[in-house]
Design a protein around this motif. Structure first.
Motif, mmCIF file in Angstrom:
data_model
loop_
_atom_site.group_PDB
_atom_site.id
_atom_site.type_symbol
_atom_site.label_atom_id
_atom_site.label_comp_id
_atom_site.label_asym_id
_atom_site.label_seq_id
_atom_site.Cartn_x
_atom_site.Cartn_y
_atom_site.Cartn_z
ATOM 1 N N LYS A 285 0.794 -1.346 0.049
ATOM 2 C CA LYS A 285 0.015 -0.082 0.073
ATOM 3 C C LYS A 285 0.769 1.270 0.113
ATOM 4 C CE LYS A 285 -4.306 -1.602 2.018
ATOM 5 N NZ LYS A 285 -3.870 -2.874 3.097
ATOM 6 N N LEU A 286 2.054 1.205 0.666
ATOM 7 C CA LEU A 286 2.853 2.438 0.651
ATOM 8 C C LEU A 286 3.385 2.458 -0.501
ATOM 9 C CD1 LEU A 286 4.635 4.470 2.009
ATOM 10 C CD2 LEU A 286 6.320 2.591 2.708
ATOM 11 N N ILE A 287 3.978 1.473 -1.102
ATOM 12 C CA ILE A 287 4.657 1.457 -2.382
ATOM 13 C C ILE A 287 3.600 2.229 -3.568
ATOM 14 C CG2 ILE A 287 5.420 0.021 -4.419
ATOM 15 C CD1 ILE A 287 6.707 -1.629 -2.187
ATOM 16 N N ALA A 288 2.407 1.542 -3.482
ATOM 17 C CA ALA A 288 1.397 2.118 -4.549
ATOM 18 C C ALA A 288 1.072 3.586 -4.226
ATOM 19 C CB ALA A 288 0.056 1.326 -4.274
ATOM 20 N N ALA A 289 0.703 4.006 -2.895
ATOM 21 C CA ALA A 289 0.597 5.393 -2.681
ATOM 22 C C ALA A 289 1.570 6.270 -2.814
ATOM 23 C CB ALA A 289 0.268 5.300 -1.051
ATOM 24 N N ALA A 290 2.878 5.819 -2.851
ATOM 25 C CA ALA A 290 4.032 6.880 -3.345
ATOM 26 C C ALA A 290 4.415 6.602 -4.967
ATOM 27 C CB ALA A 290 5.162 6.356 -2.238
ATOM 28 N N GLY A 291 4.037 5.657 -5.419
ATOM 29 C CA GLY A 291 4.269 5.461 -6.808
ATOM 30 C C GLY A 291 5.386 4.897 -7.115
ATOM 31 N N TRP A 292 6.205 4.052 -6.058
ATOM 32 C CA TRP A 292 7.237 3.322 -6.065
ATOM 33 C C TRP A 292 7.130 2.143 -7.090
ATOM 34 C CZ3 TRP A 292 8.308 4.087 -0.235
ATOM 35 C CH2 TRP A 292 8.601 5.361 -0.125
ATOM 36 N N HIS A 293 8.070 1.254 -7.175
ATOM 37 C CA HIS A 293 7.686 0.074 -7.607
ATOM 38 C C HIS A 293 8.276 -1.144 -6.545
ATOM 39 C CE1 HIS A 293 12.128 -1.323 -8.027
ATOM 40 N NE2 HIS A 293 12.355 -0.177 -8.541
ATOM 41 N N ALA A 294 7.823 -2.385 -6.730
ATOM 42 C CA ALA A 294 8.070 -3.313 -5.558
ATOM 43 C C ALA A 294 9.103 -4.204 -5.841
ATOM 44 C CB ALA A 294 6.653 -4.054 -5.383
ATOM 45 N N TRP A 295 10.132 -3.940 -6.746
ATOM 46 C CA TRP A 295 11.091 -4.834 -7.221
ATOM 47 C C TRP A 295 12.410 -5.027 -6.789
ATOM 48 C CZ3 TRP A 295 9.203 -8.919 -10.017
ATOM 49 C CH2 TRP A 295 7.976 -8.772 -10.763
ATOM 50 N N ARG A 296 12.780 -6.196 -6.323
ATOM 51 C CA ARG A 296 14.234 -6.505 -6.151
ATOM 52 C C ARG A 296 14.684 -7.192 -7.445
ATOM 53 N NH1 ARG A 296 17.113 -8.526 -2.127
ATOM 54 N NH2 ARG A 296 18.371 -6.971 -2.802
ATOM 55 N N PRO A 297 16.028 -6.801 -7.967
ATOM 56 C CA PRO A 297 16.611 -7.888 -8.944
ATOM 57 C C PRO A 297 16.750 -9.274 -8.394
ATOM 58 C CG PRO A 297 18.343 -6.457 -7.905
ATOM 59 C CD PRO A 297 17.078 -6.033 -7.367
ATOM 60 N N ALA A 298 16.875 -10.165 -9.451
ATOM 61 C CA ALA A 298 17.097 -11.749 -9.159
ATOM 62 C C ALA A 298 18.207 -11.761 -8.265
ATOM 63 C CB ALA A 298 17.295 -12.314 -10.340
ATOM 64 N N HIS A 299 18.363 -12.535 -7.156
ATOM 65 C CA HIS A 299 19.553 -12.448 -6.275
ATOM 66 C C HIS A 299 19.620 -14.103 -5.640
ATOM 67 C CE1 HIS A 299 16.131 -11.059 -3.902
ATOM 68 N NE2 HIS A 299 16.410 -11.632 -2.887
ATOM 69 N N LEU A 300 20.770 -14.262 -5.409
ATOM 70 C CA LEU A 300 20.970 -15.489 -4.640
ATOM 71 C C LEU A 300 21.566 -14.944 -3.095
ATOM 72 C CD1 LEU A 300 23.482 -17.289 -7.045
ATOM 73 C CD2 LEU A 300 21.139 -17.697 -6.727
ATOM 74 N N HIS A 301 21.090 -15.477 -2.152
ATOM 75 C CA HIS A 301 21.441 -15.109 -0.767
ATOM 76 C C HIS A 301 22.412 -16.333 -0.388
ATOM 77 C CE1 HIS A 301 18.069 -12.309 0.507
ATOM 78 N NE2 HIS A 301 17.423 -13.029 -0.417
ATOM 79 N N VAL A 302 23.463 -15.820 0.300
ATOM 80 C CA VAL A 302 24.374 -16.687 1.025
ATOM 81 C C VAL A 302 24.907 -16.249 2.196
ATOM 82 C CG1 VAL A 302 25.761 -17.509 -0.924
ATOM 83 C CG2 VAL A 302 26.278 -15.150 -0.127
ATOM 84 N N LYS A 303 25.396 -17.089 3.086
ATOM 85 C CA LYS A 303 26.016 -16.954 4.444
ATOM 86 C C LYS A 303 27.242 -17.654 4.278
ATOM 87 C CE LYS A 303 22.547 -15.542 7.748
ATOM 88 N NZ LYS A 303 22.895 -14.339 8.391
ATOM 89 N N VAL A 304 28.323 -17.060 4.606
ATOM 90 C CA VAL A 304 29.641 -17.814 4.480
ATOM 91 C C VAL A 304 30.506 -18.041 5.833
ATOM 92 C CG1 VAL A 304 31.701 -18.207 2.988
ATOM 93 C CG2 VAL A 304 29.849 -17.218 1.993
ATOM 94 N N SER A 305 30.734 -18.868 6.479
ATOM 95 C CA SER A 305 31.332 -18.741 7.714
ATOM 96 C C SER A 305 32.443 -19.884 7.728
ATOM 97 C CB SER A 305 30.250 -19.235 8.820
ATOM 98 O OG SER A 305 29.646 -20.393 8.343
ATOM 99 N N ALA A 306 33.455 -19.473 8.593
ATOM 100 C CA ALA A 306 34.792 -20.287 8.959
ATOM 101 C C ALA A 306 35.233 -20.190 10.264
ATOM 102 C CB ALA A 306 35.850 -19.938 7.676
ATOM 103 N N PRO A 307 35.625 -21.119 10.862
ATOM 104 C CA PRO A 307 36.177 -20.893 12.501
ATOM 105 C C PRO A 307 37.339 -19.627 12.316
ATOM 106 C CG PRO A 307 36.256 -23.139 11.894
ATOM 107 C CD PRO A 307 35.899 -22.354 10.503
ATOM 108 N N GLY A 308 37.002 -18.723 13.288
ATOM 109 C CA GLY A 308 38.126 -17.660 13.387
ATOM 110 C C GLY A 308 37.990 -16.549 12.342
ATOM 111 N N HIS A 309 36.680 -16.505 11.623
ATOM 112 C CA HIS A 309 36.516 -15.625 10.537
ATOM 113 C C HIS A 309 35.262 -14.955 10.901
ATOM 114 C CE1 HIS A 309 40.035 -17.475 8.904
ATOM 115 N NE2 HIS A 309 40.111 -16.255 8.137
ATOM 116 N N GLU A 310 35.089 -13.607 10.663
ATOM 117 C CA GLU A 310 33.832 -13.096 10.615
ATOM 118 C C GLU A 310 32.523 -13.696 9.753
ATOM 119 O OE1 GLU A 310 33.899 -8.693 10.428
ATOM 120 O OE2 GLU A 310 35.208 -8.642 11.982
ATOM 121 N N LEU A 311 31.486 -13.783 10.322
ATOM 122 C CA LEU A 311 30.448 -14.264 9.354
ATOM 123 C C LEU A 311 30.188 -13.287 8.294
ATOM 124 C CD1 LEU A 311 27.961 -16.245 8.514
ATOM 125 C CD2 LEU A 311 26.603 -14.797 10.289
ATOM 126 N N LEU A 312 30.079 -13.904 7.100
ATOM 127 C CA LEU A 312 29.755 -13.127 5.905
ATOM 128 C C LEU A 312 28.222 -13.331 5.203
ATOM 129 C CD1 LEU A 312 30.353 -11.084 3.384
ATOM 130 C CD2 LEU A 312 31.224 -13.176 2.174
#
Ligand code: DHB
Ligand code: FE
Length: 284
Positions: free
Chosen positions: A209-236
């Motif tokens: 409703k907000l998107i329509a009222a403001a005249g915006w679009h609702a799209w995200r580009p196609a995407h893959l989500h990832v989480k990459v983790s290893a001991p002693g490293h920050e989670l990506l």
């Protein structure tokens, strides 16, 4: 639309699932945040809102429209969606600005931990008749000093070729297009999946409703989500994008970065791409 989904996904369904998922995994109370931070941050947000009211001479009709809309965001279970689309990207930028390796992108509302393990070289769980172009993705996980990270964990989740996420849209197998991969001794992985469709955030709830009222679009580009983790490293936590998508430049969630763009090439059976990750050691 061709899909094996037998029910029409609704914003309220994915919104309610996203709210329940957030509550069970991540919720920490406002009481756990130091008083000085709450005072500073809540105070500044309220000041920004009242400054907008004064600057633009907001009327009672507009104030009541806002009040009614905010109530419906909660009723539709869309607070996770609203925050992840319009606020999370700034939090992510702040959280990863110190990194020398990959910086990442927003997590979004649809991550589920503990997806089925597929080893270093495997196919993500999918339906027998899963639609979409096959995507074979190879890569290596390294530390910022260039050393290979064997045993690193790559969690991958993404929408199907109709833009729907399992566990958030009805009618999809529980772990559809969700998998956990573990790198080999050289830090390498090879994943077979399909290319997801661009994703439209639910338009039948409060955010729509907000998107329509403001005249915006609702799209995200196609995407893959990832989480990459290893001991002693920050989670990506990151997302990867495909060149040529019409919403790469105006993602509603402001989460596209040039370094997250894949460069797939065509093969006999679909597409292949090489893309790896560099993790930062944990800071002490
Ligand atoms: C939303 C959905 C996504 O798939 C994503 O990556 C980010 C946000 C959403 O609907 O809010
Ligand atoms: Fe997403």
């Amino acid at each position: 639309m061709t899909t094996t989904t037998d029910t029409n996904p609704k914003a309220a369904d994915s919104g309610a699932s996203a709210t329940a998922r957030f509550r069970s995994d991540k919720a920490s109370g406002v009481a756990d945040t130091p008083k000085e931070r709450v005072d500073l941050l809540a105070g500044e947000v309220i000041e920004a809102v009242t400054a907008t009211v004064r600057r633009h001479k907001v009327t009672y009709d507009e104030y009541n429209a806002l009040k009614s809309w905010l109530i419906s965001v909660g009723e539709d279970g869309e607070w996770p969606l609203f925050l992840d689309v319009w606020v999370e990207h700034a939090v992510e930028e702040v959280a990863t600005e110190h990194r020398e390796g990959n910086k990442g992108a927003i997590e979004g509302p649809f991550y589920v931990p503990n997806a089925p393990e597929q080893g270093a070289d495997g196919t993500i769980p999918m339906r027998e008749d899963e639609h979409g172009t096959e995507l074979v993705w190879t890569g290596q996980v390294t530390s910022v000093d260039g050393s290979a990270l064997g045993g690193a964990v790559v969690e991958l989740w993404h929408a199907d070729s109709d833009g729907y996420y399992s566990q958030f849209a009805p009618g999809l197998p529980e772990w559809n297009l969700r998998g956990t991969f573990t790198t080999d001794d050289e830090g390498r992985f090879a994943i077979t999946t399909i290319r997801p469709a661009p994703y439209q955030i639910p338009t039948d709830g409060a955010c729509g409703k907000l998107i329509a009222a403001a005249g915006w679009h609702a799209w995200r580009p196609a995407h893959l989500h990832v989480k990459v983790s290893a001991p002693g490293h920050e989670l990506l936590t990151a997302q990867l994008y495909f060149p040529g998508d019409e919403h790469n430049d105006d993602d509603i969630a402001s989460a596209v970065k040039p370094e997250l763009m894949l460069a797939p090439t065509t093969t006999d059976s679909g597409e292949t791409v090489d893309y790896g990750f560099v993790l930062d050691p944990t800071r002490d």
